[in-house]
Write a protein that holds these residues in place. Structure first.
Motif, PDB file in Angstrom:
ATOM      1  N   MET A  51      -5.471   9.178  -5.550  1.00  0.00           N
ATOM      2  CA  MET A  51      -6.236   8.776  -4.378  1.00  0.00           C
ATOM      3  C   MET A  51      -6.235   7.260  -4.252  1.00  0.00           C
ATOM      4  N   ASP A  52      -6.166   6.781  -2.976  1.00  0.00           N
ATOM      5  CA  ASP A  52      -6.467   5.387  -2.673  1.00  0.00           C
ATOM      6  C   ASP A  52      -7.962   5.296  -2.416  1.00  0.00           C
ATOM      7  N   VAL A  53      -8.651   4.382  -3.111  1.00  0.00           N
ATOM      8  CA  VAL A  53     -10.105   4.300  -3.005  1.00  0.00           C
ATOM      9  C   VAL A  53     -10.537   2.843  -2.949  1.00  0.00           C
ATOM     10  N   PHE A  54     -11.810   2.605  -2.611  1.00  0.00           N
ATOM     11  CA  PHE A  54     -12.396   1.282  -2.734  1.00  0.00           C
ATOM     12  C   PHE A  54     -13.740   1.415  -3.439  1.00  0.00           C
TER      13      PHE A  54
ATOM     14  N   LEU B 118     -18.333   5.955  -5.707  1.00  0.00           N
ATOM     15  CA  LEU B 118     -17.532   5.360  -6.777  1.00  0.00           C
ATOM     16  C   LEU B 118     -18.196   4.078  -7.265  1.00  0.00           C
ATOM     17  N   PRO B 119     -18.456   3.970  -8.537  1.00  0.00           N
ATOM     18  CA  PRO B 119     -19.115   2.774  -9.059  1.00  0.00           C
ATOM     19  C   PRO B 119     -18.180   1.570  -9.028  1.00  0.00           C
ATOM     20  N   ASP B 120     -18.747   0.371  -9.023  1.00  0.00           N
ATOM     21  CA  ASP B 120     -17.955  -0.861  -8.985  1.00  0.00           C
ATOM     22  C   ASP B 120     -17.122  -1.055 -10.245  1.00  0.00           C
ATOM     23  N   GLU B 121     -17.443  -0.293 -11.310  1.00  0.00           N
ATOM     24  CA  GLU B 121     -16.727  -0.473 -12.575  1.00  0.00           C
ATOM     25  C   GLU B 121     -15.384   0.258 -12.622  1.00  0.00           C
ATOM     26  N   ILE B 122     -15.044   1.048 -11.604  1.00  0.00           N
ATOM     27  CA  ILE B 122     -13.766   1.765 -11.642  1.00  0.00           C
ATOM     28  C   ILE B 122     -12.625   0.767 -11.703  1.00  0.00           C
ATOM     29  N   GLU B 123     -11.550   1.160 -12.392  1.00  0.00           N
ATOM     30  CA  GLU B 123     -10.413   0.265 -12.594  1.00  0.00           C
ATOM     31  C   GLU B 123      -9.165   0.836 -11.945  1.00  0.00           C
ATOM     32  N   ASP B 124      -8.381  -0.077 -11.359  1.00  0.00           N
ATOM     33  CA  ASP B 124      -7.177   0.304 -10.624  1.00  0.00           C
ATOM     34  C   ASP B 124      -6.152   0.940 -11.552  1.00  0.00           C
ATOM     35  N   GLY B 125      -5.569   2.047 -11.109  1.00  0.00           N
ATOM     36  CA  GLY B 125      -4.486   2.695 -11.835  1.00  0.00           C
ATOM     37  C   GLY B 125      -4.917   3.624 -12.943  1.00  0.00           C
ATOM     38  N   HIS B 126      -6.216   3.743 -13.201  1.00  0.00           N
ATOM     39  CA  HIS B 126      -6.687   4.634 -14.264  1.00  0.00           C
ATOM     40  C   HIS B 126      -6.811   6.066 -13.747  1.00  0.00           C
ATOM     41  N   THR B 127      -6.603   7.011 -14.669  1.00  0.00           N
ATOM     42  CA  THR B 127      -6.807   8.422 -14.355  1.00  0.00           C
ATOM     43  C   THR B 127      -8.187   8.835 -14.855  1.00  0.00           C
TER      44      THR B 127
ATOM     45  N   VAL C 170      -7.154   1.411  -6.650  1.00  0.00           N
ATOM     46  CA  VAL C 170      -8.339   0.740  -6.128  1.00  0.00           C
ATOM     47  C   VAL C 170      -7.907  -0.423  -5.231  1.00  0.00           C
ATOM     48  N   LYS C 171      -8.331  -0.382  -3.973  1.00  0.00           N
ATOM     49  CA  LYS C 171      -8.043  -1.439  -3.008  1.00  0.00           C
ATOM     50  C   LYS C 171      -9.352  -1.983  -2.460  1.00  0.00           C
ATOM     51  N   LEU C 172      -9.232  -3.091  -1.727  1.00  0.00           N
ATOM     52  CA  LEU C 172     -10.413  -3.589  -1.031  1.00  0.00           C
ATOM     53  C   LEU C 172     -10.762  -2.682   0.140  1.00  0.00           C
ATOM     54  N   VAL C 173      -9.711  -2.273   0.894  1.00  0.00           N
ATOM     55  CA  VAL C 173      -9.895  -1.351   2.012  1.00  0.00           C
ATOM     56  C   VAL C 173      -8.733  -0.361   2.007  1.00  0.00           C
ATOM     57  N   ILE C 174      -8.949   0.791   2.607  1.00  0.00           N
ATOM     58  CA  ILE C 174      -7.922   1.829   2.635  1.00  0.00           C
ATOM     59  C   ILE C 174      -7.721   2.312   4.065  1.00  0.00           C
ATOM     60  N   ASN C 175      -6.622   3.090   4.224  1.00  0.00           N
ATOM     61  CA  ASN C 175      -6.300   3.708   5.518  1.00  0.00           C
ATOM     62  C   ASN C 175      -6.253   2.671   6.645  1.00  0.00           C
ATOM     63  N   VAL C 176      -5.626   1.530   6.347  1.00  0.00           N
ATOM     64  CA  VAL C 176      -5.534   0.457   7.342  1.00  0.00           C
ATOM     65  C   VAL C 176      -4.513   0.844   8.409  1.00  0.00           C
ATOM     66  N   GLU C 177      -4.896   0.669   9.683  1.00  0.00           N
ATOM     67  CA  GLU C 177      -3.997   0.919  10.806  1.00  0.00           C
ATOM     68  C   GLU C 177      -3.781  -0.397  11.542  1.00  0.00           C
ATOM     69  N   LEU C 178      -2.578  -0.960  11.406  1.00  0.00           N
ATOM     70  CA  LEU C 178      -2.204  -2.190  12.103  1.00  0.00           C
ATOM     71  C   LEU C 178      -0.866  -1.929  12.781  1.00  0.00           C
ATOM     72  N   ASP C 179      -0.887  -1.758  14.111  1.00  0.00           N
ATOM     73  CA  ASP C 179       0.318  -1.406  14.853  1.00  0.00           C
ATOM     74  C   ASP C 179       1.332  -2.543  14.845  1.00  0.00           C
ATOM     75  N   GLU C 180       2.565  -2.221  15.248  1.00  0.00           N
ATOM     76  CA  GLU C 180       3.612  -3.241  15.319  1.00  0.00           C
ATOM     77  C   GLU C 180       3.266  -4.328  16.323  1.00  0.00           C
ATOM     78  N   THR C 181       2.503  -3.977  17.350  1.00  0.00           N
ATOM     79  CA  THR C 181       2.067  -4.959  18.336  1.00  0.00           C
ATOM     80  C   THR C 181       0.559  -4.853  18.507  1.00  0.00           C
ATOM     81  N   MET C 182      -0.070  -5.978  18.819  1.00  0.00           N
ATOM     82  CA  MET C 182      -1.507  -6.007  19.089  1.00  0.00           C
ATOM     83  C   MET C 182      -1.731  -6.862  20.329  1.00  0.00           C
ATOM     84  N   SER C 183      -2.364  -6.291  21.338  1.00  0.00           N
ATOM     85  CA  SER C 183      -2.711  -7.021  22.548  1.00  0.00           C
ATOM     86  C   SER C 183      -4.181  -7.396  22.486  1.00  0.00           C
ATOM     87  N   ALA C 184      -4.484  -8.658  22.745  1.00  0.00           N
ATOM     88  CA  ALA C 184      -5.859  -9.133  22.667  1.00  0.00           C
ATOM     89  C   ALA C 184      -6.001 -10.358  23.563  1.00  0.00           C
ATOM     90  N   SER C 185      -7.198 -10.935  23.560  1.00  0.00           N
ATOM     91  CA  SER C 185      -7.480 -12.115  24.369  1.00  0.00           C
ATOM     92  C   SER C 185      -8.160 -13.170  23.517  1.00  0.00           C
TER      93      SER C 185
END
Length: 728
Positions: free
Chosen positions: A47-50, A92-101, A122-137
Motif C-alpha cells: 500500500m501507498d500510505v501517509f 496509521l501512527p507517525d512512527e511507521i517506516e517506509d518500505g517496512h512490512t 510511506v509518502k507525504l501525499v498519495i493518489n496525486v492527480e496532475l494532468d499533462e496540462t493545467m489551465s488556470a488564471s
C-alpha cells in the motif's frame, strides 16, 4: 500493556500456523478464511500510505472495543474505531517506516487474530492527480487532487525562469487549493511538496494561464477575450477568426461577431512580443468549443521580447509517413532534427522556423497510422517556435471538400492562414491549395487532387489584414505551392491560377518576398509582372521523398540540391539568406561534374544500361549526347540573380554558360537504381542553375569561385579527371 506483551510472546510461534491454515496469498492481497474473531477480511499486500492516514478494513464480525496493532521490528498501537460489525478504521501512527512490512493484528480482550500483512510505502501525499496540462488564471485558485495534504505544507513550483513557493489556501481530504502568483509564467512546470525537511515531487504539467479579468459581454458578439502580458491588458493587438479582424481596446479586451466558421480565433502577433511555446508550437490561436450562438472567452498571453535581430529557418516538404527504408521519420530524426537541435536549440540569438507544408502525406494517414499528431511529435524537441503553412498533403484524404478536409489541420496546427510580426518583419502564412479529392469518403481515400489557387475568403481576409501594415515594412509570405515555374532558363510561367489577384494585394509595399515549397527544388524568381515581389522556392527536407538514402546513401532533390533548408539572418529590416544542405557545411553551395566521366558512366555502367534498356527511362540514354569533350558542369543549388561564377584554368578565365539540363548525381542516386525494375516517379528534372565551362584538356585543374549576392565566396579546386559517384 501487559496483556499486549503476553499476546506478542506467542504471536511469533503462532504466525506460521495462522498463515498456513488461515491465509491465502493471491500476490496482491491476503484473504483470511472464516476466523476465530472476524472473517472475509482482505488486506492488500502493498500500500501507498501517509502518516496519520485512516485505513478502513472491511470484514464480518468486528466488535466495539477491538484494537489494531501493527507489528514489525517494533510494535505500534493504532487508534481504532469500529463503525459497525462490517467496518473497522484505524489511523496509521507517525512512527511507521517506509518500505517496512507490517502484520495487521486485531486485538480483542485476551484474544487476537492476524488479519494479514502489507508492505507500506510511506509518502507525504498519495493518489496525486496532475494532468499533462493545467489551465488556470493569475491570482485565482488552482487545484491539485490527492490525499494527505496539510495546511502547513509548501508547494514549490519550478520553471525554467525560477521557483515559486506557494502556501495552500485550502486543504481537504481529496485535494489542495492554492493561488497562482502573478510572477508565474506559462509553460512546463514541476510541482514539489515540501513538509519540514521532507519533499515529494508531485509531477510536471504544461501550465496555461489567463487573467482573472472578466470581459463584459456585448450584444451580437460570440467571441471575446483579453490579450495581456502577465495579466496586464495590451491595447491595439489584432485578433481574428479567419474572417473578421478586430483590435483590442485600452484594456486589452476584444470582441468578434464571429460565425465561428473556422472554429478558432488567433492573434496577429505584434512587434516586440512572443507568444508562449508548447513543444515547438506557438500558442497564438485557441479553438472555439461552444456553438456559434454562444459567446465564449478566449484569452491570449504575450511575452515581451527583443527579436528585431533573429534567425528564421525555412524548411518545407518533410513528408513524414512512416514508410521507406530507413523509415522516413528515422531519417528525419537522424538527419534534419539532429542537425537543427545541435545548431539552434542553444543558439545565442532568437530563432524561429517557417514550415511551408506537406508536413505529412495524406495517402498514408490511415494506412500507416501517421498523420499530423505524429508529425508534431517528431519536432517537439525543437527549442524554438515552428510556424506552419498548410500543404496539399496535409488534408484529410477521406474528405472530398477543401474546407472540410482542412479540419484536422485546424484542430492540430491552427489556422490555415494568419500573420505575425517578428521584429520588424511582417510575416504572412497563406494556403494556396484547394483540395478537390474526388472519390474521397469516410474510409475511402480519394484521388487527392487539388487546385493551386487562393480562395476568395482568404484574399478578402488578406486585403483587410494588410490595411494595418505600414507600406515600408518588409513582407515575407509563406505558402506551399510556388507562384511561378521555370519552363526554360529564361522562361517563367504561372503556377497558381490567381497570381495577379493575390500579388495585387501588395500594391504599394516596397519589399515582398514569397517563400514556397512543393517542388522539392531550389528556384529563385523575380515576378515578371510585379517588381516588388521576389519568390524563393526552397528545396525539400525529404529530398526525393526519402528514397535516395536507400538507393545511394545520400538525400538529394530532383534538381541535384542536397535535401536541406534556408537560413535567413534578420537584422532589423535587413535580410540575408543561405541555403544549407543537411549534413553539409553551409560553405558548400555547389556540385561539380567532370562530364567526361559522367558520359563514360552513361555509356558503360551495367546498372545504367539495365535501367536504359528497361523502358522505364525512355530516351534517358541520350541525356548528355550534346555535351562536348572536356565540359564541366557546376550545379549552383541556390543560384539567383546577382550571383557571380568564375572559372579559371591555368590562370585563364573560361566562359561560363547557363544550361537547361538534368543533374547527373540525382539520376544515379534515384532514376537509374529505381528505373532498373520500377516505373519512374519523381524523376530528375531540368533545372536552370547548372552552368557549363569547357576546359582545354581532360586533366587540368579548374579553380572555381561562386560569389552570392551578399558577398559570400564559395570555392573549389577541381582536380580532373574527377570520379563520378553517388556522393556529395
Amino acid at each position: 500493556m501487559k496483556k499486549l506483551l503476553t499476546l506478542l510472546t506467542i504471536l511469533s510461534l503462532s504466525c506460521t500456523l495462522l498463515c498456513i491454515s488461515g491465509c491465502e496469498d493471491s500476490g496482491d492481497s491476503v484473504y483470511v478464511d472464516e476466523g476465530r474473531l472476524v472473517s472475509d477480511v482482505v488486506i492488500n499486500t502493498s500500500m501507498d500510505v501517509f502518516k496519520g492516514m485512516e485505513v478502513p478494513i472491511e470484514g464480518q464480525g468486528f466488535e466495539s472495543g477491538d484494537q489494531m496493532m501493527l507489528r514489525a521490528e517494533t510494535d505500534l498501537e493504532a487508534t481504532t474505531e469500529v463503525s459497525s460489525s462490517n467496518l473497522l478504521t484505524f489511523t496509521l501512527p507517525d512512527e511507521i517506516e517506509d518500505g517496512h512490512t507490517y502484520k495487521f493484528v486485531l486485538l480483542r480482550g485476551d484474544d487476537y487474530q492476524v488479519l494479514g500483512a502489507s508492505t507500506l510505502t510511506v509518502k507525504l501525499v498519495i493518489n496525486v492527480e496532475l494532468d499533462e496540462t493545467m489551465s488556470a488564471s493569475w491570482g485565482a485558485p488552482a487545484v491539485i487532487r490527492g490525499e494527505g495534504f496539510r495546511m502547513t505544507d509548501v508547494l514549490v513550483l519550478d520553471q525554467a525562469g525560477g521557483s515559486h513557493e506557494i502556501t495552500p489556501s485550502e486543504v481537504d481530504d481529496q485535494s489542495v487549493t492554492f493561488i497562482i502568483p502573478e510572477g508565474v509564467a506559462e509553460g512546463e512546470s514541476t510541482f514539489t511538496l515540501r513538509r519540514g525537511e521532507e519533499t515529494q515531487e508531485l509531477g510536471t504539467t504544461e501550465l496555461f494561464l489567463s487573467t482573472s479579468a472578466v470581459v463584459p459581454d456585448k450584444e451580437g458578439m460570440t467571441i471575446k477575450g483579453i490579450v495581456h502580458s502577465n495579466g496586464q491588458g495590451i491595447p491595439n493587438v489584432l485578433v481574428s477568426d479567419g474572417d473578421l479582424i478586430t483590435q483590442t481596446d485600452e484594456n486589452g479586451f476584444y470582441w468578434l461577431a464571429s460565425e465561428k466558421r473556422n472554429q478558432l480565433a488567433f492573434i496577429i502577433l505584434p512587434s516586440g512580443y512572443d507568444v508562449p511555446t508548447q513543444k515547438a508550437m506557438p500558442q497564438f490561436w485557441k479553438p472555439c468549443t461552444l456553438d456559434a450562438s454562444t459567446c465564449e472567452q478566449l484569452d491570449f498571453k504575450l511575452i515581451p521580447t527583443q527579436n528585431d535581430n533573429h534567425t528564421m529557418l525555412v524548411a518545407t516538404d518533410m513528408h513524414l509517413a512512416n514508410r521507406n527504408t530507413p523509415l522516413d521519420h528515422v531519417q528525419f530524426a537522424d538527419g534534419f532534427v539532429s542537425e537543427i537541435t545541435a545548431n539552434y536549440n542553444s543558439f545565442a540569438g532568437k530563432v524561429y522556423m517557417l514550415n511551408l507544408g506537406d508536413f505529412s502525406w495524406d495517402l498514408y494517414w490511415y494506412s500507416n497510422k501517421w498523420a499530423l499528431p505524429e508529425c508534431k511529435a517528431a519536432i517537439e524537441d525543437f527549442n524554438f517556435q515552428v510556424w506552419s503553412a498548410m500543404g496539399n498533403h496535409d488534408n484529410d484524404p477521406y474528405v472530398a471538400d477543401d474546407f472540410l478536409a482542412e479540419a484536422p489541420y485546424r484542430q492540430y496546427m491552427g489556422p490555415v492562414y494568419y500573420a505575425m510580426n517578428i521584429g520588424k518583419i511582417h510575416y504572412i502564412m497563406l494556403d494556396d491549395t484547394q483540395y478537390t479529392n474526388d472519390g474521397g469518403s469516410q474510409g475511402v481515400v480519394g484521388d487527392r487532387e487539388y487546385n493551386r489557387t487562393f480562395t476568395a475568403k482568404q484574399l478578402a481576409w488578406l486585403r483587410e489584414e494588410l490595411k494595418y501594415v505600414d507600406k515600408s515594412t518588409p513582407i515575407v509570405v509563406g505558402a506551399h505551392c510556388p507562384l511561378y515555374n521555370y519552363s526554360g532558363i529564361d522562361r517563367v510561367t504561372t503556377a497558381v491560377t490567381n497570381v495577379s489577384e493575390v500579388l495585387s494585394c501588395f500594391d504599394g509595399f516596397k519589399n515582398v518576398t514569397f517563400v514556397t515549397g512543393h517542388t522539392h527544388v531550389n528556384r529563385n524568381i523575380q515576378s515578371p509582372s510585379f517588381s516588388n515581389v521576389y519568390e524563393q522556392n526552397v528545396a525539400a527536407v525529404c529530398g526525393t521523398w526519402w528514397w535516395t538514402r536507400n538507393y545511394a546513401g545520400i538525400n538529394i532533390c530532383t534538381d541535384g540540391s542536397p535535401a536541406g533548408y534556408k537560413i535567413y539572418t534578420v537584422n532589423g529590416t535587413d535580410m540575408k539568406w543561405q541555403y544549407k544542405g543537411v549534413d553539409l557545411p553551409v560553405e558548400r553551395q555547389f556540385m561539380t561534374y567532370d562530364m567526361n566521366e559522367v558520359k563514360n558512366y552513361w555509356a558503360t555502367d551495367e546498372e545504367a544500361q539495365k535501367a536504359f534498356d528497361s523502358g522505364n527511362l525512355p530516351n534517358r540514354r541520350n541525356d548528355y549526347n550534346s555535351v562536348g569533350e572536356n565540359e564541366v558542369f557546376i550545379n549552383v543549388w541556390a543560384y539567383e540573380p546577382g550571383w557571380k561564377i568564375t572559372v579559371t584554368e591555368n590562370g585563364r578565365q573560361l566562359d561560363v554558360e547557363q544550361v537547361w539540363m538534368r543533374d547527373p548525381l540525382h539520376t544515379i542516386s534515384y532514376d537509374i537504381p529505381r528505373g532498373v525494375s520500377n516505373s519512374l516517379t519523381f524523376p530528375s528534372g531540368y533545372c536552370p542553375h547548372i552552368f557549363s565551362v569547357t576546359a582545354s584538356s581532360a586533366n587540368s585543374t579548374l579553380e572555381i569561385s561562386v560569389t552570392d549576392r551578399f558577398g559570400n565566396v564559395y570555392t573549389e579546386s577541381m582536380t580532373r579527371p574527377k570520379a563520378f559517384k553517388s556522393d556529395f
